[in-house]
Motif scaffolding. Structure first.
Motif, PDB file in Angstrom:
ATOM      1  N   VAL A  16       1.174   0.853  -6.421  1.00 14.91           N
ATOM      2  CA  VAL A  16       0.897   1.346  -4.736  1.00 14.91           C
ATOM      3  C   VAL A  16      -0.577   0.666  -5.014  1.00 14.91           C
ATOM      4  N   ASP A  17      -0.783  -0.499  -3.710  1.00 14.23           N
ATOM      5  CA  ASP A  17      -1.507  -0.790  -3.331  1.00 14.23           C
ATOM      6  C   ASP A  17      -2.342  -0.112  -2.127  1.00 14.23           C
ATOM      7  N   VAL A  18      -3.738   0.152  -2.401  1.00  9.18           N
ATOM      8  CA  VAL A  18      -4.472   1.036  -1.236  1.00  9.18           C
ATOM      9  C   VAL A  18      -5.885  -0.339  -0.829  1.00  9.18           C
ATOM     10  N   SER A  19      -5.466  -0.117   0.897  1.00 11.47           N
ATOM     11  CA  SER A  19      -6.309  -0.633   1.346  1.00 11.47           C
ATOM     12  C   SER A  19      -6.583   0.224   2.557  1.00 11.47           C
ATOM     13  N   GLY A  20      -8.657  -0.948   3.215  1.00  9.96           N
ATOM     14  CA  GLY A  20      -9.411   0.036   4.509  1.00  9.96           C
ATOM     15  C   GLY A  20     -10.230   1.151   3.599  1.00  9.96           C
ATOM     16  N   VAL A  42       1.565   4.788   5.349  1.00 11.64           N
ATOM     17  CA  VAL A  42       2.546   4.729   3.543  1.00 11.64           C
ATOM     18  C   VAL A  42       4.001   3.569   3.731  1.00 11.64           C
ATOM     19  N   VAL A  43       4.076   2.671   3.311  1.00 12.19           N
ATOM     20  CA  VAL A  43       5.329   1.849   3.731  1.00 12.19           C
ATOM     21  C   VAL A  43       5.604   1.459   2.639  1.00 12.19           C
ATOM     22  N   ASP A  44       6.665   1.226   2.640  1.00 16.21           N
ATOM     23  CA  ASP A  44       7.262   1.010   0.838  1.00 16.21           C
ATOM     24  C   ASP A  44       8.857   0.002   1.206  1.00 16.21           C
ATOM     25  N   THR A  45       9.915  -0.852   1.073  1.00 20.29           N
ATOM     26  CA  THR A  45      10.211  -1.665   1.272  1.00 20.29           C
ATOM     27  C   THR A  45      11.846  -0.877   0.418  1.00 20.29           C
ATOM     28  N   GLY A  46      12.266   0.034   0.307  1.00 20.14           N
ATOM     29  CA  GLY A  46      13.071   0.477  -0.483  1.00 20.14           C
ATOM     30  C   GLY A  46      14.786   1.443   0.705  1.00 20.14           C
ATOM     31  N   ARG A  47      15.013   1.928   0.502  1.00 19.92           N
ATOM     32  CA  ARG A  47      16.527   2.508   1.316  1.00 19.92           C
ATOM     33  C   ARG A  47      15.665   2.942   2.077  1.00 19.92           C
ATOM     34  N   GLY A  48      16.283   2.995   2.835  1.00 19.56           N
ATOM     35  CA  GLY A  48      15.899   3.688   5.175  1.00 19.56           C
ATOM     36  C   GLY A  48      16.346   5.048   4.812  1.00 19.56           C
ATOM     37  N   ILE A  77      -5.855   2.313   5.423  1.00 16.57           N
ATOM     38  CA  ILE A  77      -6.746   3.725   5.994  1.00 16.57           C
ATOM     39  C   ILE A  77      -6.812   2.616   7.391  1.00 16.57           C
ATOM     40  N   GLY A  78      -6.662   3.434   8.290  1.00 14.64           N
ATOM     41  CA  GLY A  78      -8.186   2.770   8.896  1.00 14.64           C
ATOM     42  C   GLY A  78      -8.330   4.031  10.206  1.00 14.64           C
ATOM     43  N   ALA A  79      -8.913   3.705  11.148  1.00 13.84           N
ATOM     44  CA  ALA A  79      -9.771   5.130  11.483  1.00 13.84           C
ATOM     45  C   ALA A  79     -10.560   4.429  13.522  1.00 13.84           C
ATOM     46  N   SER A  80     -10.499   5.420  14.159  1.00 11.54           N
ATOM     47  CA  SER A  80     -10.689   4.795  15.558  1.00 11.54           C
ATOM     48  C   SER A  80     -11.888   6.085  16.149  1.00 11.54           C
ATOM     49  N   GLU A  81     -12.262   5.866  17.380  1.00 14.71           N
ATOM     50  CA  GLU A  81     -12.988   6.933  17.797  1.00 14.71           C
ATOM     51  C   GLU A  81     -12.849   8.230  17.559  1.00 14.71           C
ATOM     52  N   VAL A  87      -6.944   6.422  -4.036  1.00 16.84           N
ATOM     53  CA  VAL A  87      -7.121   5.258  -5.493  1.00 16.84           C
ATOM     54  C   VAL A  87      -7.003   6.302  -6.621  1.00 16.84           C
ATOM     55  N   GLU A  88      -6.571   7.173  -6.532  1.00 15.91           N
ATOM     56  CA  GLU A  88      -6.606   8.421  -7.718  1.00 15.91           C
ATOM     57  C   GLU A  88      -4.644   8.174  -7.428  1.00 15.91           C
TER      58      GLU A  88
END
Length: 423
Positions: A299-303, A353-359, A342-346, A286-287
């Motif tokens: 920057v949008d942070v989720s999870g 990190v995802v963007d829609t710019g030039r690849g 952010i995601g987590a499993s066992e 978040v910082e």
């Protein structure tokens, strides 16, 4: 900065004068705009004088004089208005170039088709040349104002001389125009001198921005530190106050010790969050988002609520790898936004990190470039993790995964919380 030291610090206010660059630029822009407005207004008023001249000459010579003078005046008026609306070096050059020709034709027409009495002496003769002297600064600097004012004086003089030579009339130049142009040049020099004398007392724009950000971060840290104390020590002390008289319950004693340790070691960040080792990853992300917003990247942070407890080394590696990925987005992708999920499993924690710019072609990155190879891939793989990069014409996705072999054991429940019992 620890939470305890932040609470002990007093809040401070920031009061700064206008930054010196903004002050000087505003003065010069205002002066240049006023010049151009006066110049355009004088051309418009000249049309009235042309009509007056045509009336004085009567029905025989008047109409032709009016038409010729209007034809010479119109192009200069058009480019002068365009320069007033959007002052650029190109529009300024157009004003000077067209101004020389318009002034020459204007002067030649007045010298051949009117008497000094009919044209109000040299006033009407030098109207277009006088407008060129008021071209104004193109850049918000005193140097630009002096340069363009001098060029305007020279262009107007050249037009008058050319018009006089074409019709074989003697060259007569009024000193009033040079006096007015000199006053304008002196005004720019006064602004420059005043700026130099006050540059040590007025802060520069980067200093104002830095001081503003620091003051804002300080207020956020103070509020975050107060929140940490409220959620830990104050809550524990409330439980002590409500507990029966006698020896403090051992579990409550452990809780108070833990709260003291949290308050003493918690890191209060510039984003207004306080983090311990258990919540380092989500709060640092978040910082990061807040920091990149100052650089123009949303920057949008989720999870963040689903992140398990990580050892500091693993959390730091993920944060630094995400920071490197976002830096690449900001510098190279051309995208104005990015998403961090952010995601987590066992078995593992994953940050995407995802963007829609030039690849770009991950395989085609130069081996000498450290950004992707070391700052992202190497940092994660050294801890036994994995990095996958998907990039194409629609954007780039960077997936960072770390195993949860170093996960902690979680937080101890508070007395009174579900499953925590009572004191």
């Amino acid at each position: 900065m620890t939470a305890l030291s932040s609470v002990q610090g007093a809040a401070s206010s920031l009061s700064l004068p206008p930054p010196r660059d903004v002050t000087a630029s505003s003065l010069i822009r205002g002066l240049a705009t006023a010049e151009r407005i006066i110049g355009v207004a004088s051309l418009v008023l000249s049309l009235g004088l042309v009509l007056d001249l045509a009336v004085r000459q009567g029905a025989v010579d008047g109409p032709l004089t009016r038409v010729l003078l209007t034809l010479w005046l119109a192009p200069l008026l058009i480019v002068a208005v365009a320069h007033l609306l959007r002052p650029r070096a190109l529009s300024g050059a157009a004003v000077l170039a067209i101004g020389v020709l318009s002034t020459a034709g204007w002067a030649a027409t007045i010298l051949t088709r009117s008497t000094p009495e009919e044209s109000h002496g040299s006033f009407l003769l030098e109207t277009t040349a006088w407008t060129l002297a008021l071209i104004g600064a193109v850049q918000p600097t005193a140097r630009s104002g002096v340069l363009w004012s001098a060029l305007g004086l020279l262009a107007g003089t050249a037009g008058l001389v050319l018009g006089s030579l074409v019709v074989g009339a003697p060259v007569t130049l009024s000193p009033d125009r040079f006096v007015d142009g000199g006053i304008v040049i002196i005004a720019y020099l006064v602004v420059a001198l005043g700026w130099r004398r006050t540059r040590g007392r007025l802060p520069a724009l980067p200093q104002v921005e830095r001081a503003t950000r620091e003051a804002h971060a300080r207020r956020l840290r103070e509020r975050a530190a107060a929140a940490v104390v409220h959620d830990t020590l104050l809550s524990s002390l409330t439980l002590v106050a409500r507990a029966p008289e006698g020896v403090v319950d051992a579990r409550l004693e452990r809780l108070i010790r833990r709260d003291l340790r949290v308050v003493g070691t918690a890191e209060v960040t510039a984003a207004g969050t306080a983090s311990t080792s258990s919540d380092l990853l989500p709060l640092r992300l978040v910082e990061l988002a807040d920091g990149f917003r100052w650089r123009g990247l949303r920057v949008d942070v989720s999870g963040v609520d689903a992140v398990p407890e990580l050892e500091r080394q693993a959390a730091e590696a993920l944060v630094e790898a995400v920071a490197a990925a976002l830096d690449n987005v900001s510098r190279h992708s051309g995208s104005a936004s990015a998403e961090v999920t952010i995601g987590a499993s066992e078995r593992a924690v994953t940050v995407m990190v995802v963007d829609t710019g030039r690849g770009f072609d991950p395989e085609g990155v130069d081996v000498e470039r450290m950004g992707v190879r070391e700052s992202i891939v190497g940092r994660i793989e050294r801890l036994g993790g994995r990095v996958r990069i998907f990039s194409g014409g629609t954007g780039t996705t960077v997936v960072l995964s770390l195993p949860l072999a170093t996960a902690g054991s979680g937080a101890e429940p508070r007395p009174g919380d579900p499953g925590g019992g009572s004191a």
